[in-house]
Design a protein around this motif. Structure first.
Motif, mmCIF file in Angstrom:
data_model
loop_
_atom_site.group_PDB
_atom_site.id
_atom_site.type_symbol
_atom_site.label_atom_id
_atom_site.label_comp_id
_atom_site.label_asym_id
_atom_site.label_seq_id
_atom_site.Cartn_x
_atom_site.Cartn_y
_atom_site.Cartn_z
ATOM 1 N N ASP A 1 0.852 -1.189 0.000
ATOM 2 C CA ASP A 1 0.000 0.000 0.000
ATOM 3 C C ASP A 1 0.890 1.242 0.000
ATOM 4 O O ASP A 1 1.694 1.426 0.906
ATOM 5 N N PRO A 2 0.766 2.112 -0.999
ATOM 6 C CA PRO A 2 1.598 3.324 -1.045
ATOM 7 C C PRO A 2 1.363 4.255 0.143
ATOM 8 O O PRO A 2 2.223 5.035 0.508
ATOM 9 N N ASP A 3 0.202 4.157 0.776
ATOM 10 C CA ASP A 3 -0.118 4.992 1.940
ATOM 11 C C ASP A 3 -0.012 4.173 3.226
ATOM 12 O O ASP A 3 -0.825 4.313 4.141
ATOM 13 N N ALA A 4 0.999 3.347 3.314
ATOM 14 C CA ALA A 4 1.135 2.399 4.407
ATOM 15 C C ALA A 4 1.729 3.050 5.660
ATOM 16 O O ALA A 4 2.133 4.209 5.652
ATOM 17 N N THR A 5 1.797 2.237 6.701
ATOM 18 C CA THR A 5 2.407 2.665 7.959
ATOM 19 C C THR A 5 3.897 2.892 7.761
ATOM 20 O O THR A 5 4.460 2.559 6.709
ATOM 21 N N ASP A 6 4.545 3.410 8.788
ATOM 22 C CA ASP A 6 5.978 3.696 8.706
ATOM 23 C C ASP A 6 6.790 2.448 8.364
ATOM 24 O O ASP A 6 7.651 2.488 7.497
ATOM 25 N N HIS A 7 6.500 1.336 9.048
ATOM 26 C CA HIS A 7 7.272 0.114 8.773
ATOM 27 C C HIS A 7 7.016 -0.389 7.356
ATOM 28 O O HIS A 7 7.944 -0.784 6.660
ATOM 29 N N GLU A 8 5.785 -0.383 6.936
ATOM 30 C CA GLU A 8 5.461 -0.837 5.579
ATOM 31 C C GLU A 8 6.093 0.078 4.532
ATOM 32 O O GLU A 8 6.529 -0.386 3.485
ATOM 33 N N ALA A 9 6.163 1.361 4.828
ATOM 34 C CA ALA A 9 6.831 2.296 3.910
ATOM 35 C C ALA A 9 8.324 2.015 3.853
ATOM 36 O O ALA A 9 8.938 2.088 2.778
ATOM 37 N N LEU A 10 8.916 1.646 4.990
ATOM 38 C CA LEU A 10 10.335 1.281 5.019
ATOM 39 C C LEU A 10 10.571 0.021 4.187
ATOM 40 O O LEU A 10 11.516 -0.034 3.391
ATOM 41 N N VAL A 11 9.713 -0.965 4.338
ATOM 42 C CA VAL A 11 9.810 -2.193 3.545
ATOM 43 C C VAL A 11 9.731 -1.851 2.068
ATOM 44 O O VAL A 11 10.524 -2.346 1.261
ATOM 45 N N ARG A 12 8.808 -1.003 1.712
ATOM 46 C CA ARG A 12 8.639 -0.604 0.309
ATOM 47 C C ARG A 12 9.893 0.067 -0.234
ATOM 48 O O ARG A 12 10.372 -0.268 -1.319
ATOM 49 N N ARG A 13 10.456 1.006 0.520
ATOM 50 C CA ARG A 13 11.678 1.708 0.079
ATOM 51 C C ARG A 13 12.854 0.752 -0.064
ATOM 52 O O ARG A 13 13.589 0.790 -1.048
ATOM 53 N N LYS A 14 13.037 -0.113 0.936
ATOM 54 C CA LYS A 14 14.158 -1.065 0.901
ATOM 55 C C LYS A 14 13.998 -2.049 -0.260
ATOM 56 O O LYS A 14 14.966 -2.372 -0.950
ATOM 57 N N ALA A 15 12.785 -2.519 -0.479
ATOM 58 C CA ALA A 15 12.550 -3.470 -1.568
ATOM 59 C C ALA A 15 12.756 -2.813 -2.930
ATOM 60 O O ALA A 15 13.311 -3.428 -3.843
ATOM 61 N N LEU A 16 12.347 -1.563 -3.067
ATOM 62 C CA LEU A 16 12.572 -0.842 -4.330
ATOM 63 C C LEU A 16 14.063 -0.664 -4.595
ATOM 64 O O LEU A 16 14.541 -0.904 -5.706
ATOM 65 N N LEU A 17 14.795 -0.245 -3.571
ATOM 66 C CA LEU A 17 16.240 -0.074 -3.732
ATOM 67 C C LEU A 17 16.902 -1.399 -4.071
ATOM 68 O O LEU A 17 17.740 -1.476 -4.973
ATOM 69 N N CYS A 18 16.498 -2.444 -3.374
ATOM 70 C CA CYS A 18 17.072 -3.766 -3.616
ATOM 71 C C CYS A 18 16.801 -4.220 -5.048
ATOM 72 O O CYS A 18 17.698 -4.726 -5.733
ATOM 73 N N ALA A 19 15.586 -4.027 -5.520
ATOM 74 C CA ALA A 19 15.247 -4.409 -6.898
ATOM 75 C C ALA A 19 16.097 -3.638 -7.898
ATOM 76 O O ALA A 19 16.602 -4.217 -8.868
ATOM 77 N N GLU A 20 16.273 -2.350 -7.669
ATOM 78 C CA GLU A 20 17.068 -1.527 -8.588
ATOM 79 C C GLU A 20 18.535 -1.939 -8.594
ATOM 80 O O GLU A 20 19.153 -2.060 -9.656
ATOM 81 N N VAL A 21 19.101 -2.164 -7.409
ATOM 82 C CA VAL A 21 20.510 -2.554 -7.322
ATOM 83 C C VAL A 21 20.722 -3.943 -7.916
ATOM 84 O O VAL A 21 21.691 -4.167 -8.657
ATOM 85 N N CYS A 22 19.821 -4.851 -7.619
ATOM 86 C CA CYS A 22 19.945 -6.206 -8.177
ATOM 87 C C CYS A 22 19.827 -6.184 -9.702
ATOM 88 O O CYS A 22 20.574 -6.881 -10.394
ATOM 89 N N ASP A 23 18.906 -5.392 -10.212
ATOM 90 C CA ASP A 23 18.752 -5.280 -11.663
ATOM 91 C C ASP A 23 20.017 -4.707 -12.300
ATOM 92 O O ASP A 23 20.497 -5.230 -13.313
ATOM 93 N N ALA A 24 20.561 -3.662 -11.713
ATOM 94 C CA ALA A 24 21.788 -3.062 -12.250
ATOM 95 C C ALA A 24 22.955 -4.043 -12.188
ATOM 96 O O ALA A 24 23.764 -4.128 -13.123
ATOM 97 N N THR A 25 23.022 -4.802 -11.104
ATOM 98 C CA THR A 25 24.106 -5.785 -10.962
ATOM 99 C C THR A 25 23.961 -6.887 -12.000
ATOM 100 O O THR A 25 24.943 -7.266 -12.649
ATOM 101 N N CYS A 26 22.758 -7.377 -12.178
ATOM 102 C CA CYS A 26 22.522 -8.413 -13.179
ATOM 103 C C CYS A 26 22.909 -7.925 -14.568
ATOM 104 O O CYS A 26 23.574 -8.634 -15.323
ATOM 105 N N ARG A 27 22.486 -6.712 -14.907
ATOM 106 C CA ARG A 27 22.827 -6.169 -16.228
ATOM 107 C C ARG A 27 24.336 -6.047 -16.387
ATOM 108 O O ARG A 27 24.881 -6.377 -17.445
ATOM 109 N N MET A 28 25.016 -5.596 -15.360
ATOM 110 C CA MET A 28 26.465 -5.453 -15.437
ATOM 111 C C MET A 28 27.131 -6.816 -15.644
ATOM 112 O O MET A 28 28.055 -6.948 -16.439
#
Length: 121
Positions: free
Chosen positions: A36-63
């Motif tokens: 949920d984009p309007d989630a609680t603080d912890h859920e928002a933290l999970v969302r941010r961390k998961a987005l960063l992880c997906a981006e870094v993993c994607d960049a690493t895979c491409r490299m």
């Protein structure tokens, strides 16, 4: 001088790392898409961390998958960044009900990155 066996191990570990990065990125993107984009603080933290992880993993895979000529320090830096982000994301996912498989995908990616970095010595 690199032996044939060292070269084969390097390529196998590079491929395994790229595969683990893809699986982790997929798990993180699915986790974010169901949040949920309007989630609680912890859920928002999970969302941010998961987005960063997906981006870094994607960049690493491409490299790892697309470029043939990188210097060792660039590969090491990218793999280390991926390892750290994946462990951080796994730790946050551990506190999220139902996210055990996603956390394990992050840890598997971190292990694959560590194994790949070991072949760079």
């Amino acid at each position: 001088m690199t032996t044939q066996q060292e070269l084969v191990r390097f390529l196998e570990d590079r491929f395994a790392c790229a595969q683990a990065c893809t699986a982790c990125a997929r798990a993180c993107v699915l986790r974010v898409s169901g949040s949920d984009p309007d989630a609680t603080d912890h859920e928002a933290l999970v969302r941010r961390k998961a987005l960063l992880c997906a981006e870094v993993c994607d960049a690493t895979c491409r490299m790892l998958a697309e470029q043939n000529r990188q210097d060792e320090s660039a590969l090491r830096l990218q793999a280390k960044w991926c390892l750290l982000v994946c462990l951080e994301c796994a730790q946050v996912l551990d506190a999220q009900p139902g996210a055990e498989a996603d956390a394990e995908a992050c840890r598997e990616c971190a292990r694959a990155c560590m194994e790949f970095m070991a072949t760079l010595n």
